[in-house]
Design a protein around this motif. Structure first.
Motif, short mmCIF file in Angstrom:
data_model
loop_
_atom_site.label_atom_id
_atom_site.label_comp_id
_atom_site.label_asym_id
_atom_site.label_seq_id
_atom_site.Cartn_x
_atom_site.Cartn_y
_atom_site.Cartn_z
N VAL A 195 1.36 0.90 -8.60
CA VAL A 195 1.43 1.62 -7.33
C VAL A 195 1.52 3.10 -7.63
O VAL A 195 2.37 3.54 -8.42
CB VAL A 195 2.64 1.18 -6.48
CG1 VAL A 195 2.69 1.97 -5.17
CG2 VAL A 195 2.59 -0.31 -6.19
N ALA A 196 0.64 3.89 -7.01
CA ALA A 196 0.64 5.35 -7.15
C ALA A 196 0.94 5.96 -5.80
O ALA A 196 0.46 5.49 -4.76
CB ALA A 196 -0.69 5.85 -7.67
N GLY A 197 1.74 7.03 -5.80
CA GLY A 197 2.06 7.71 -4.56
C GLY A 197 3.07 8.80 -4.79
O GLY A 197 3.56 9.01 -5.91
N ALA A 198 3.41 9.52 -3.72
CA ALA A 198 4.47 10.52 -3.79
C ALA A 198 5.82 9.81 -3.89
O ALA A 198 5.91 8.60 -3.68
CB ALA A 198 4.40 11.43 -2.57
N SER A 199 6.85 10.58 -4.16
CA SER A 199 8.17 9.97 -4.36
C SER A 199 8.64 9.19 -3.14
O SER A 199 9.24 8.12 -3.27
CB SER A 199 9.19 11.05 -4.75
OG SER A 199 9.22 12.07 -3.77
N HIS A 200 8.35 9.72 -1.92
CA HIS A 200 8.79 9.01 -0.73
C HIS A 200 7.98 7.74 -0.49
O HIS A 200 8.47 6.80 0.15
CB HIS A 200 8.76 9.91 0.52
CG HIS A 200 7.42 10.47 0.86
ND1 HIS A 200 6.87 11.55 0.21
CD2 HIS A 200 6.51 10.10 1.82
CE1 HIS A 200 5.68 11.83 0.75
NE2 HIS A 200 5.45 10.97 1.72
N HIS A 201 6.75 7.67 -1.03
CA HIS A 201 5.99 6.43 -0.94
C HIS A 201 6.55 5.39 -1.91
O HIS A 201 6.70 4.21 -1.56
CB HIS A 201 4.52 6.68 -1.29
CG HIS A 201 3.83 7.64 -0.39
ND1 HIS A 201 2.98 8.62 -0.86
CD2 HIS A 201 3.87 7.79 0.96
CE1 HIS A 201 2.52 9.32 0.15
NE2 HIS A 201 3.05 8.85 1.26
#
Length: 403
Positions: free
Chosen positions: A29-35
C-alpha cells in the motif's frame, strides 16, 4: 511486476465497498501518512510513504503481489494516475475515484464550476498560474508548498481578487476562509489547499455554457476587431491590418502576460485578452486609459490599466512574456528588451526609425524581422480608395526561448 494495481481516491468520506475489497487484498500500500493510518490498510502489507510518485511506481512495478495506491480526491485529475501509467513503468491500473478537491472546494463555496479554469501552481509554474488568475473571472488553483495562497496574493499586486481558500478538505482539520488577494500573504496556510480566485466581469449566462472553462467562441469572431468595435477612429498604429500582424507575431495565449505600451484606444490590449492572455495596458494619456477600460468592459475581458509614462512606469510591473510597443520609440524598446520577454513587436513610420529600433533589438540579442506593411481600404460601393496605411512592422524573438 505487481499482479494488480488499484488506485483509490479518498475524499474523507467512508471507503466504498470496492475500495475496501481492493485494500483488503493488498500486499503493498502506497500513500501519504494519513492514508497509511486508515484502519482498512492490512497490518501485514508493505507500506510506502508517497513522496515521489515515480519512485513509488518503480517499487510497485518490481513488487510481486497486489498493490494499492491511495491519493486524495480524484487521482485521475492532476493526480497520480498519469505517472503510474507512464510507459517506463508498464503499469495497468484500476481506478476507484473520489470527489476531486476542486469539486469539493466549489461545493464548500456553493458555486458552480463548469465556467472555471483549473490550474496547478508549483514554484516553476506559479507565474503562469497567476497570469490565468489575472485574465479570468473564476479560477481554481491547486497549490503546492512554495506556491500557495500567500505567493499567489503577492504576485497579483495591482489587481483585486477574492480568494476562497480551502485547507485540508475532507479531514477533521478542514477550514474554508474568504480573504481579499492583498491579505492572503498576512496568514499562514496549511497544506494541502485549493484556492478559488474570483473577480472581474462574469459573462456566462444563467443557463451556463457548453464547454468547461472560458468559452473560446464567446464574443465576435476574428483575431482583431474592426474600429467600430472600439468606439470609432483608431490611431495609425492601431488599425486592423497592423494589429492583426502584431497579434500573429506575438501569439498571446493562456498563461501569458502581455504588456501593451501606448495602448491608445485599447484595441490591441482587448484583442490579446480575448485570446486568453493576461494584459497590462500602459499609456501616459488618461483619456486613452479610460477608452481602454471602456473597450475591455464592452468585450467582457479583464485588463490591468497603468497610467504613466514609459519607460519609467515599467520598472515595477511583473515580468512579461510578450510585449507590443505602440509608442515611445527606441528608448522604450530598449527598456523592454532589458526585461527579456520572449517576443517584442513595434512599428515605425519611417525607415530610419525602423532601423534604429531594429539595431536596438539586435544589440539586446533578439533575432529581428522587419516588414513594410501597406494596406488600402476600399469603399465597396464604388470601389474607390477610402483609407491608406503604411507602417514598418518590427518583431524580435529571443533565440534561447524561441516560442
Amino acid at each position: 511486476m505487481a499482479d494488480r494495481v488499484t488506485v483509490i481516491g479518498w475524499d474523507g468520506s467512508p471507503l466504498t465497498a470496492a475500495a475496501r475489497a481492493a485494500l483488503g487484498a493488498a500486499t503493498l500500500v502506497a500513500g501519504a501518512s494519513h492514508h497509511l493510518a486508515l484502519p482498512e490498510v492490512p497490518v501485514g502489507a508493505e507500506r510506502i510513504r508517497l513522496g515521489s510518485v515515480a519512485l513509488a511506481a518503480r517499487r510497485i512495478a518490481a513488487h510481486r503481489g497486489t498493490a494499492v495506491v491511495l491519493a486524495d480526491g480524484d487521482p485521475g485529475f492532476f493526480g497520480v494516475v498519469r505517472t503510474l501509467r507512464a510507459p517506463e513503468f508498464g503499469l495497468e491500473v484500476e481506478v476507484v475515484p473520489g470527489v476531486s478537491s476542486v469539486a469539493a472546494a466549489f461545493a464548500r463555496a456553493g458555486m458552480p464550476w463548469d465556467d472555471a479554469h483549473v490550474v496547478v501552481a508549483h514554484p516553476r509554474t506559479l507565474r503562469r498560474a497567476v497570469n490565468v488568475c489575472r485574465a479570468h473571472a473564476k479560477v481554481a488553483v491547486l497549490t503546492s508548498p512554495g506556491a500557495g495562497p500567500a505567493e499567489l496574493g503577492l504576485l497579483m499586486e495591482g489587481i483585486h481578487r477574492t480568494f476562497v481558500i480551502c485547507e485540508e478538505l475532507g479531514t477533521g482539520r478542514e477550514r474554508v476562509t474568504v480573504v481579499t488577494s492583498d491579505k492572503a500573504a498576512d496568514h499562514t496556510w496549511r497544506d494541502p489547499n485549493v484556492v478559488i480566485v474570483i473577480g472581474g466581469p462574469v459573462t456566462a449566462g444563467e443557463s451556463g455554457g457548453w464547454i468547461a472553462g472560458r468559452d473560446p467562441a464567446g464574443g465576435p469572431r476574428g483575431w482583431s476587431l474592426p474600429a467600430e468595435e472600439y468606439g470609432g477612429e483608431l490611431g495609425e498604429g492601431e488599425r486592423e491590418p497592423l494589429r492583426t500582424s502584431q497579434l500573429a507575431r506575438l501569439g498571446p495565449r493562456l498563461g501569458d502576460l502581455v504588456w501593451d505600451i501606448g495602448c491608445g484606444s485599447g484595441a490591441f490590449a482587448t484583442d490579446a485578452a480575448r485570446a486568453g492572455a493576461a494584459v497590462i495596458a500602459v499609456d501616459r494619456d488618461a483619456h486613452a486609459c479610460a477608452r481602454t477600460d471602456a473597450a475591455a468592459r464592452r468585450h467582457g475581458v479583464q485588463l490591468q490599466i497603468v497610467h504613466g509614462t514609459a519607460p519609467h512606469v515599467l520598472e515595477n510591473l511583473p515580468e512579461p512574456d510578450v510585449v507590443r510597443v505602440g509608442g515611445g520609440g527606441a528608448a522604450v524598446v530598449s527598456a523592454v528588451a532589458d526585461r527579456r520577454p520572449q517576443r517584442i513587436v513595434a512599428d515605425a513610420g519611417t525607415r530610419d526609425a525602423a532601423e534604429l529600433i531594429g539595431r536596438n533589438l539586435t544589440e539586446h540579442g533578439y533575432v529581428v524581422e522587419c516588414a513594410l506593411l501597406q494596406s488600402v481600404e476600399l469603399d465597396t460601393r464604388a470601389w474607390t480608395e477610402k483609407e491608406r496605411s503604411v507602417a514598418f512592422l518590427l518583431s524580435g524573438v529571443l533565440p534561447a526561448r524561441g516560442t
